[in-house]
Design a protein around this motif. Structure first.
Motif, PDB file in Angstrom:
ATOM      1  N   LYS A  80       0.841  -1.202   0.000  1.00 53.95           N
ATOM      2  CA  LYS A  80       0.000   0.000   0.000  1.00 53.95           C
ATOM      3  C   LYS A  80       0.874   1.250   0.000  1.00 53.95           C
ATOM      4  O   LYS A  80       0.582   2.231  -0.697  1.00 53.95           O
ATOM      5  CB  LYS A  80      -0.929   0.006   1.207  1.00 53.95           C
ATOM      6  N   ALA A  83       2.254   1.741  -3.368  1.00 54.47           N
ATOM      7  CA  ALA A  83       1.244   2.326  -4.253  1.00 54.47           C
ATOM      8  C   ALA A  83       1.104   3.815  -3.969  1.00 54.47           C
ATOM      9  O   ALA A  83       1.024   4.631  -4.899  1.00 54.47           O
ATOM     10  CB  ALA A  83      -0.091   1.614  -4.057  1.00 54.47           C
ATOM     11  N   ARG A  84       1.098   4.145  -2.709  1.00 56.86           N
ATOM     12  CA  ARG A  84       1.044   5.561  -2.333  1.00 56.86           C
ATOM     13  C   ARG A  84       2.277   6.289  -2.828  1.00 56.86           C
ATOM     14  O   ARG A  84       2.194   7.430  -3.288  1.00 56.86           O
ATOM     15  CB  ARG A  84       0.910   5.680  -0.817  1.00 56.86           C
ATOM     16  N   ARG A  86       4.025   5.524  -5.472  1.00 54.95           N
ATOM     17  CA  ARG A  86       3.871   5.743  -6.912  1.00 54.95           C
ATOM     18  C   ARG A  86       2.965   6.944  -7.184  1.00 54.95           C
ATOM     19  O   ARG A  86       3.218   7.746  -8.090  1.00 54.95           O
ATOM     20  CB  ARG A  86       3.319   4.478  -7.570  1.00 54.95           C
ATOM     21  N   LYS A  87       1.904   7.054  -6.372  1.00 57.32           N
ATOM     22  CA  LYS A  87       1.006   8.187  -6.515  1.00 57.32           C
ATOM     23  C   LYS A  87       1.735   9.493  -6.231  1.00 57.32           C
ATOM     24  O   LYS A  87       1.571  10.484  -6.952  1.00 57.32           O
ATOM     25  CB  LYS A  87      -0.193   8.020  -5.578  1.00 57.32           C
ATOM     26  N   VAL A  88       2.526   9.468  -5.148  1.00 57.11           N
ATOM     27  CA  VAL A  88       3.296  10.664  -4.790  1.00 57.11           C
ATOM     28  C   VAL A  88       4.288  11.000  -5.894  1.00 57.11           C
ATOM     29  O   VAL A  88       4.497  12.176  -6.213  1.00 57.11           O
ATOM     30  CB  VAL A  88       3.997  10.456  -3.430  1.00 57.11           C
ATOM     31  N   GLU A  89       4.885   9.993  -6.489  1.00 58.41           N
ATOM     32  CA  GLU A  89       5.831  10.248  -7.580  1.00 58.41           C
ATOM     33  C   GLU A  89       5.132  10.881  -8.784  1.00 58.41           C
ATOM     34  O   GLU A  89       5.702  11.778  -9.449  1.00 58.41           O
ATOM     35  CB  GLU A  89       6.518   8.947  -7.988  1.00 58.41           C
ATOM     36  N   MET A  90       3.917  10.430  -9.061  1.00 60.13           N
ATOM     37  CA  MET A  90       3.177  11.037 -10.173  1.00 60.13           C
ATOM     38  C   MET A  90       2.840  12.493  -9.858  1.00 60.13           C
ATOM     39  O   MET A  90       2.940  13.377 -10.726  1.00 60.13           O
ATOM     40  CB  MET A  90       1.907  10.240 -10.477  1.00 60.13           C
ATOM     41  N   GLU A  91       2.448  12.747  -8.624  1.00 57.47           N
ATOM     42  CA  GLU A  91       2.171  14.127  -8.230  1.00 57.47           C
ATOM     43  C   GLU A  91       3.439  14.966  -8.255  1.00 57.47           C
ATOM     44  O   GLU A  91       3.394  16.161  -8.584  1.00 57.47           O
ATOM     45  CB  GLU A  91       1.542  14.169  -6.833  1.00 57.47           C
ATOM     46  N   GLN A  94       4.019  16.324 -11.562  1.00 59.42           N
ATOM     47  CA  GLN A  94       3.125  17.448 -11.847  1.00 59.42           C
ATOM     48  C   GLN A  94       3.583  18.727 -11.146  1.00 59.42           C
ATOM     49  O   GLN A  94       3.451  19.825 -11.675  1.00 59.42           O
ATOM     50  CB  GLN A  94       1.692  17.115 -11.431  1.00 59.42           C
ATOM     51  N   LYS A 107       8.727  11.526   0.294  1.00 62.19           N
ATOM     52  CA  LYS A 107       8.947  10.169  -0.211  1.00 62.19           C
ATOM     53  C   LYS A 107       9.984   9.428   0.637  1.00 62.19           C
ATOM     54  O   LYS A 107       9.767   8.273   1.037  1.00 62.19           O
ATOM     55  CB  LYS A 107       9.423  10.238  -1.671  1.00 62.19           C
TER      56      LYS A 107
END
Length: 184
Positions: A80, A83-84, A86-91, A94, A107
């Motif tokens: 989990k 996954a979080r 990866r989400k933080v990396e995508m943000e 941005q 991170k």
């Protein structure tokens, strides 16, 4: 039986320190009594010891299973967290222009806290296993000692009659008296 009593009486008449010899009288050395006591302890204590060890083994296995379940939960939490991450990396992609360094810091903190949690869980599992093993060993030692003592006392009480008991006490008193005279 007379040889056993005579061996107690003869303890007070041993020569003073410095001499050495072997007692070849098998009845006076109590080898037969010791072998009978050890045989009885091994025969009757074996089943009890096996049951104790099996029970302790089951408890340890249950503890290991619980620790493995905790480890599985930690791995699930790690997934989990990944996954979080990866989400933080995508943000982070941005918001790279505005706050890249702060997101990287978050991170790293997230990864470090996850690894610390995993290390703590692994340490807890190892400590629990070691504690249960030590406790099992101590309980088995206590049980074996108690059974050996009870068996020895039972054997001793069944072998002693009043006359032999009084002669043994008298011989020991004589031996202590002789030892006191030597020390004075």
């Amino acid at each position: 039986m007379k040889n056993v009593t005579d061996s107690f009486v003869s303890l007070g008449h041993w020569p003073s320190a410095g001499s050495f010899g072997f007692n070849t009288d098998i009845l006076a050395t109590n080898l037969i009594n010791l072998s009978v006591v050890l045989g009885v302890l091994i025969f009757f204590g074996k089943g009890v010891l096996r049951d104790l060890l099996d029970n302790r083994k089951q408890r340890i296995l249950n503890t290991i299973r619980n620790s493995e379940e905790l480890r599985g939960g930690a791995i699930e939490q790690l997934e989990k967290t990944r996954a979080r991450l990866r989400k933080v990396e995508m943000e982070a992609d941005q918001f790279r222009v505005n706050g890249y360094s702060e997101i990287e810091r978050e991170k790293l903190n997230l990864i470090n806290s996850t690894y610390k949690t995993l290390e703590q869980l692994e340490n807890y599992k190892n400590e629990t296993i070691n504690f249960e093993q030590q406790r099992a060993i101590n309980q088995v030692r206590q049980r074996v000692f108690q059974q050996a003592l009870q068996g020895a006392l039972g054997t001793l009480n069944s072998c002693l009659n009043n006359e032999l008991h009084l002669r043994t006490i008298s011989a020991n008193i004589g031996m202590f008296g002789a030892m006191k005279e030597i020390t004075d």
